[in-house]
Design a protein around this motif. Structure first.
Motif, PDB file in Angstrom:
ATOM      1  N   ALA A  51       0.837  -1.202   0.000  1.00  0.00           N
ATOM      2  CA  ALA A  51       0.000   0.000   0.000  1.00  0.00           C
ATOM      3  C   ALA A  51       0.871   1.251   0.000  1.00  0.00           C
ATOM      4  O   ALA A  51       1.883   1.321   0.699  1.00  0.00           O
ATOM      5  N   VAL A  52       0.460   2.234  -0.804  1.00  0.00           N
ATOM      6  CA  VAL A  52       1.160   3.513  -0.904  1.00  0.00           C
ATOM      7  C   VAL A  52       0.129   4.629  -0.744  1.00  0.00           C
ATOM      8  O   VAL A  52      -0.923   4.612  -1.393  1.00  0.00           O
ATOM      9  N   LEU A  53       0.440   5.575   0.121  1.00  0.00           N
ATOM     10  CA  LEU A  53      -0.446   6.708   0.391  1.00  0.00           C
ATOM     11  C   LEU A  53       0.064   7.946  -0.329  1.00  0.00           C
ATOM     12  O   LEU A  53       1.263   8.221  -0.344  1.00  0.00           O
ATOM     13  N   ASN A  54      -0.862   8.721  -0.895  1.00  0.00           N
ATOM     14  CA  ASN A  54      -0.561  10.034  -1.440  1.00  0.00           C
ATOM     15  C   ASN A  54      -1.258  11.026  -0.524  1.00  0.00           C
ATOM     16  O   ASN A  54      -2.484  10.998  -0.400  1.00  0.00           O
ATOM     17  N   ALA A  55      -0.487  11.872   0.177  1.00  0.00           N
ATOM     18  CA  ALA A  55      -1.038  12.871   1.099  1.00  0.00           C
ATOM     19  C   ALA A  55      -0.812  14.258   0.517  1.00  0.00           C
ATOM     20  O   ALA A  55       0.260  14.554  -0.018  1.00  0.00           O
ATOM     21  N   ARG A  56      -1.842  15.123   0.598  1.00  0.00           N
ATOM     22  CA  ARG A  56      -1.762  16.480   0.041  1.00  0.00           C
ATOM     23  C   ARG A  56      -2.138  17.508   1.107  1.00  0.00           C
ATOM     24  O   ARG A  56      -3.016  17.260   1.929  1.00  0.00           O
ATOM     25  N   TRP A  57      -1.475  18.662   1.061  1.00  0.00           N
ATOM     26  CA  TRP A  57      -1.704  19.714   2.044  1.00  0.00           C
ATOM     27  C   TRP A  57      -1.332  21.070   1.457  1.00  0.00           C
ATOM     28  O   TRP A  57      -0.664  21.168   0.435  1.00  0.00           O
ATOM     29  N   TRP A  58      -1.776  22.121   2.139  1.00  0.00           N
ATOM     30  CA  TRP A  58      -1.427  23.497   1.773  1.00  0.00           C
ATOM     31  C   TRP A  58      -0.171  23.906   2.528  1.00  0.00           C
ATOM     32  O   TRP A  58      -0.009  23.563   3.692  1.00  0.00           O
ATOM     33  N   SER A  59       0.681  24.649   1.861  1.00  0.00           N
ATOM     34  CA  SER A  59       1.931  25.088   2.461  1.00  0.00           C
ATOM     35  C   SER A  59       2.292  26.457   1.894  1.00  0.00           C
ATOM     36  O   SER A  59       1.466  27.111   1.271  1.00  0.00           O
ATOM     37  N   GLY A  60       3.560  26.824   2.097  1.00  0.00           N
ATOM     38  CA  GLY A  60       4.106  28.047   1.532  1.00  0.00           C
ATOM     39  C   GLY A  60       5.294  27.693   0.658  1.00  0.00           C
ATOM     40  O   GLY A  60       5.504  26.538   0.310  1.00  0.00           O
ATOM     41  N   VAL A  61       6.093  28.694   0.301  1.00  0.00           N
ATOM     42  CA  VAL A  61       7.221  28.462  -0.597  1.00  0.00           C
ATOM     43  C   VAL A  61       8.492  28.143   0.190  1.00  0.00           C
ATOM     44  O   VAL A  61       8.668  28.567   1.325  1.00  0.00           O
ATOM     45  N   GLU A  62       9.362  27.334  -0.451  1.00  0.00           N
ATOM     46  CA  GLU A  62      10.675  27.040   0.139  1.00  0.00           C
ATOM     47  C   GLU A  62      11.568  28.257  -0.025  1.00  0.00           C
ATOM     48  O   GLU A  62      11.399  29.003  -0.973  1.00  0.00           O
ATOM     49  N   PRO A  63      12.508  28.478   0.856  1.00  0.00           N
ATOM     50  CA  PRO A  63      12.932  27.660   1.988  1.00  0.00           C
ATOM     51  C   PRO A  63      12.185  27.970   3.286  1.00  0.00           C
ATOM     52  O   PRO A  63      12.573  27.502   4.339  1.00  0.00           O
TER      53      PRO A  63
END
Length: 132
Positions: A51-63
């Motif tokens: 089993a492989v999970l794909n998780a998605r979320w909101w973030s900002g820019v690196e660094p």
């Protein structure tokens, strides 16, 4: 992509309504001020007993916002996943732009049965899947 500054969506600081395809990122351990972030979406792909999970979320820019690690633990047939971000060592000014991100989590080989993945933090609906 369209924006709605008044959308007030939790975990969506830029008010982005249609995120399109998320940016795929891999963990970069060793970030500073590591903390959990809210997972917004999850899906599981099963191939045989793997089993492989794909998780998605909101973030900002690196660094300024960098995926540090992904933690998961299994308790019976329930798997709890947490995404942890931090920032790099540079002292820089960060712009406030929302980015939609994704990472892949290898859940390994599992015994046959019904499983549920839940987000340790966030709005993601639990994902049920079966290993045959």
């Amino acid at each position: 992509m369209t924006t709605d500054p008044g959308s007030g969506q939790p975990g969506n600081p830029g008010g982005v309504v249609d995120p399109g395809q998320p940016q795929l990122v891999i963990p970069k351990p060793g970030q500073l001020d590591v903390h959990p972030v809210a997972i917004e979406e999850m899906e599981v792909r099963v191939e045989g007993r793997h089993a492989v999970l794909n998780a998605r979320w909101w973030s900002g820019v690196e660094p300024c916002y960098v995926l540090d690690s992904v933690a998961w633990k299994r308790d019976g047939t329930t798997i709890t996943v947490s995404i942890r971000e931090g920032h790099g060592p540079a002292d820089i000014v960060c712009i406030d732009i929302a980015t939609f991100r994704a990472t892949v989590v290898d859940l390994g080989e599992l015994e046959p049965g019904d499983y549920t993945v839940i987000a340790g933090d966030g709005n993601a609906a639990p994902v049920a899947f079966t290993i045959g």
